[in-house]
Design a protein around this motif. Structure first.
Motif, PDB file in Angstrom:
ATOM      1  N   LEU A 284      46.047  44.565  43.157  1.00 56.78           N
ATOM      2  CA  LEU A 284      45.604  43.357  43.856  1.00 56.78           C
ATOM      3  C   LEU A 284      45.063  42.291  42.916  1.00 56.78           C
ATOM      4  O   LEU A 284      44.743  41.179  43.364  1.00 56.78           O
ATOM      5  N   GLN A 285      44.953  42.612  41.631  1.00 56.43           N
ATOM      6  CA  GLN A 285      44.516  41.598  40.666  1.00 56.43           C
ATOM      7  C   GLN A 285      45.548  40.469  40.596  1.00 56.43           C
ATOM      8  O   GLN A 285      46.743  40.723  40.418  1.00 56.43           O
ATOM      9  N   PRO A 286      45.107  39.225  40.748  1.00 58.35           N
ATOM     10  CA  PRO A 286      46.067  38.106  40.744  1.00 58.35           C
ATOM     11  C   PRO A 286      46.824  37.945  39.427  1.00 58.35           C
ATOM     12  O   PRO A 286      47.912  37.356  39.418  1.00 58.35           O
TER      13      PRO A 286
ATOM     14  N   ALA B 194      42.842  38.594  52.057  1.00 58.21           N
ATOM     15  CA  ALA B 194      42.411  38.952  50.712  1.00 58.21           C
ATOM     16  C   ALA B 194      41.131  39.775  50.762  1.00 58.21           C
ATOM     17  O   ALA B 194      40.403  39.766  51.756  1.00 58.21           O
TER      18      ALA B 194
ATOM     19  N   HIS C  43      39.917  36.410  44.726  1.00 56.53           N
ATOM     20  CA  HIS C  43      41.307  36.784  44.990  1.00 56.53           C
ATOM     21  C   HIS C  43      41.982  35.730  45.858  1.00 56.53           C
ATOM     22  O   HIS C  43      43.112  35.314  45.580  1.00 56.53           O
TER      23      HIS C  43
ATOM     24  N   TYR D 189      45.281  33.743  44.931  1.00 54.56           N
ATOM     25  CA  TYR D 189      46.515  33.896  45.711  1.00 54.56           C
ATOM     26  C   TYR D 189      47.014  32.538  46.205  1.00 54.56           C
ATOM     27  O   TYR D 189      48.220  32.288  46.275  1.00 54.56           O
TER      28      TYR D 189
ATOM     29  N   THR E 105      44.023  43.715  50.888  1.00 57.50           N
ATOM     30  CA  THR E 105      42.638  44.130  50.836  1.00 57.50           C
ATOM     31  C   THR E 105      42.565  45.637  50.650  1.00 57.50           C
ATOM     32  O   THR E 105      43.498  46.357  51.030  1.00 57.50           O
TER      33      THR E 105
END
Length: 621
Positions: free
Chosen positions: A308-310, A342, A347, A351, A410
């Motif tokens: 989930l890290q951008p 998110a 985040h 995004y 999430t």
């Protein structure tokens, strides 16, 4: 072998039927004769909501402009479940009455209409609505105006009992403590009905439950509403509801997702799961795994932290895929929107930057610390902007019916939160027929939640099958703590793992073949999952799937046609009998008097005549 129950009526035309409608119309809009472009609409001649069958004989190919100008003239009428729930309440009025209805089914309209009826009868004088969030106060007040009631969204002490209003809308925080609780206790000494939206929020804090009990002690009726079932929490008891021995809430009336989809009240949702490889360091130890592996809870959280890290490839790839799906759908539904849920505020901002780069448009970003959050949501609701990025702000209660594509970004993996997010995409608008799509990480917990929702749909459809069979016989959310020693290292791009629809899991290979078929036959790519399932079913039945290079020829075997017609006629009979207020078997007797044979013995031609007769009769009722 016993006869298989007839399939209940479908709302959506399948891929083969769309091809047939396109060919029958010579590639032109049946209404204005404009050339049909990709994104043309397969429309019911007799509206589905009036009992119109989803069949090529009741279908027509329309351009989007003509179809969206065509109404079904029943937008403001009560849905069947709302009528049944109202009648049940009126037959045995209770001080506390709990209704569980799937998100998008119309709990707001039902409760307001009931309150208006009781006010007109003189049973109550005032209406108090209690909601979870500030944003929902105005939304409920707006909905009340549409039913002929005036409710004041409370922002100060003078708003609780303001002259010229039928009541007020307050949040649980306002109602359960301080001045607000005392004012409500005084106001409800006059005959009052309390409508408690998403009642499980009353259990979030013990003080809320106690304060709410005091504030609404004198209410004549308390209608408890929920779209998400829950279990008892001994530390946070929820007032005004009962529980069974297993700790599950006992409801007085339930309207579940499967039935809502079957009735056309809610749209179906496809779950598209994406896998990927994550690599992270935990206290100096390097670990790696794909999302789909069965991992310990801490490792699942670490893997999700990483993907989930951008700044890792996984999320940009997933957002790009979701945007392509949204673009395809917007050819048919021009204002269709997407939502990214998110996990953190940074985040969400990142995004939004990725989506801006992908789409060339500025997404709407809604954060909990933004004083303009409600205004932004309202603006997005009425616009045609493509993407909304939020952190929990749109997880429950907010009604944005144009949402069609979602990205679940999430780490929260509780069934409650997952279902709240799903509920944002199942709301319908008239004359729109498509599946919503939710992109999820392929972690086992989320996959299980998706399967459970689909299993509920299957279960409800099985109930409908059994009901039809008997009728024929009678007639003849927690989150792991952040680990400061853990460091995400790298993640691969998101890779499509599978789609979950109607309990089936469709592979990437099947989707790929279906997309080729859709392109060759000018079928929107949003239908690819359904086409893949249809191709699989045909192959299992020994039917050759038409190759993309071939001219599509629609040939439905006679026995399938007959079984489909019989099921549609059975459903139309049930609707007609219900509207006439007579038992189904009595209506079947009337059909015999009209000269129609028993359906079990009727030919296809006779079934078609019965179908036409019933459609005409339903239009007259």
């Amino acid at each position: 072998m016993p006869e298989q129950p007839a399939t209940p009526p479908r709302r959506l035309f399948n891929a083969s039927e769309r091809v047939a409608l396109y060919l029958a119309a010579d590639g032109q809009c049946t209404n204005c004769r404009a050339t049909l472009a990709p994104g043309w609409h397969a429309d019911h001649v007799a509206p589905y909501s009036h009992g119109g069958a989803t069949d090529v004989i009741n279908g027509q190919a329309l351009c989007p402009t003509c179809n969206l100008q065509k109404g079904n003239n029943v937008a403001n009428s009560a849905r069947e479940w709302q009528t049944h729930a109202r009648d049940l309440f009126l037959s045995q009025p209770k001080k506390n009455f709990t209704v569980a209805a799937t998100p998008g089914a119309g709990k707001t309209w039902f409760s307001l209409a009931l309150a208006k009826l009781l006010k007109e009868e003189g049973t109550i004088e005032r209406i108090i609505v209690v909601v979870p969030t500030d944003a929902l106060r105005s939304q409920w007040a707006d909905a009340a105006e549409e039913t002929g009631l005036s409710l004041m969204p409370v922002t100060g002490p003078d708003d609780y009992d303001k002259a010229g209003y039928d009541g007020c809308v307050v949040t649980y925080a306002q109602a359960a403590r301080g001045v607000g609780s005392n004012l409500l206790r005084r106001i409800t000494r006059r005959p009052t009905i309390a409508l408690l939206d998403e009642i499980h929020h009353a259990g979030e804090k013990r003080a809320w439950g106690d304060g709410l009990t005091d504030a609404l002690e004198h209410a004549v009726h308390r209608i408890c509403l929920t779209g998400t079932p829950w279990r008892k929490d001994a530390t946070s008891p929820i007032p005004f509801v009962n529980y069974d021995n297993d700790g599950k809430v006992v409801v007085d009336f339930a309207y579940e997702y499967g039935t809502a989809v079957s009735d056309g009240v809610c749209r179906r949702i496809e779950f598209h799961a994406y896998d990927g490889e994550a690599r992270w360091a935990d206290c100096g130890k390097i670990s790696s795994s794909s999302l789909g592996n069965n991992l310990a809870e801490a490792d699942v959280s670490a893997a999700l932290d990483t993907v989930l890290q951008p700044n890792q490839p996984w999320m940009p790839a997933l957002l790009a895929q979701a945007d392509r799906a949204l673009d395809e759908l917007r050819q048919e539904i021009p204002d269709a929107g997407g939502l990214v849920v998110a996990h953190e505020m940074y985040h969400a901002r990142a995004y939004a930057e990725i989506l801006k780069h992908v789409t060339g448009q500025e997404p709407t970003v809604v954060l909990s610390d933004d004083p303009e959050a409600k205004t932004k949501i309202d603006t997005f609701r009425g616009s045609s902007t493509k993407w909304l990025v939020a952190v929990r702000m749109v997880s429950e209660g907010v009604d944005i019916k144009r949402l069609a594509v979602g990205v679940y970004a999430t780490k929260i993996r509780t069934p409650l939160f997952f279902r709240q997010v799903v509920g944002r995409f199942v709301r319908t608008r008239k004359d729109e027929e498509f599946n919503a799509r939710l992109y999820i990480p392929a972690v086992p917990a989320l996959m299980d939640h998706a399967r459970e929702i689909e299993e509920e749909l299957r279960h409800q459809l099985a109930i409908e099958f059994e009901r039809e069979r008997k009728a024929r016989e009678d007639a003849g959310y927690s989150q792991g703590a952040f680990d400061f020693d853990r460091q995400p290292l790298s993640a691969t791009e998101a890779t499509f793992d599978r789609a979950i629809l109607n309990g089936d899991e469709v592979t990437p290979e099947e989707i790929g073949r279906a997309e080729i078929w859709c392109r060759a036959n000018d079928i929107p790519m949003t239908f690819a999952t359904r086409v893949a399932r249809g191709h699989r079913s045909m192959q299992q039945d020994g039917i050759e799937v038409i190759s993309p290079e071939a001219v599509p020829v629609v040939a439905i075997p006679r026995h399938r046609r007959e079984r489909m017609l019989r099921g549609e006629v059975d459903t139309l009979v049930g609707k007609a009998a219900y509207k006439m207020g007579i038992p189904k078997k009595d209506f079947n007797y009337q059909l015999r008097k009209e000269g129609f044979p028993p359906r079990a013995k009727a030919t296809i031609e006779e079934l078609e005549r019965i179908q036409a007769f019933l459609l005409k009769r339903l239009g007259e009722l």
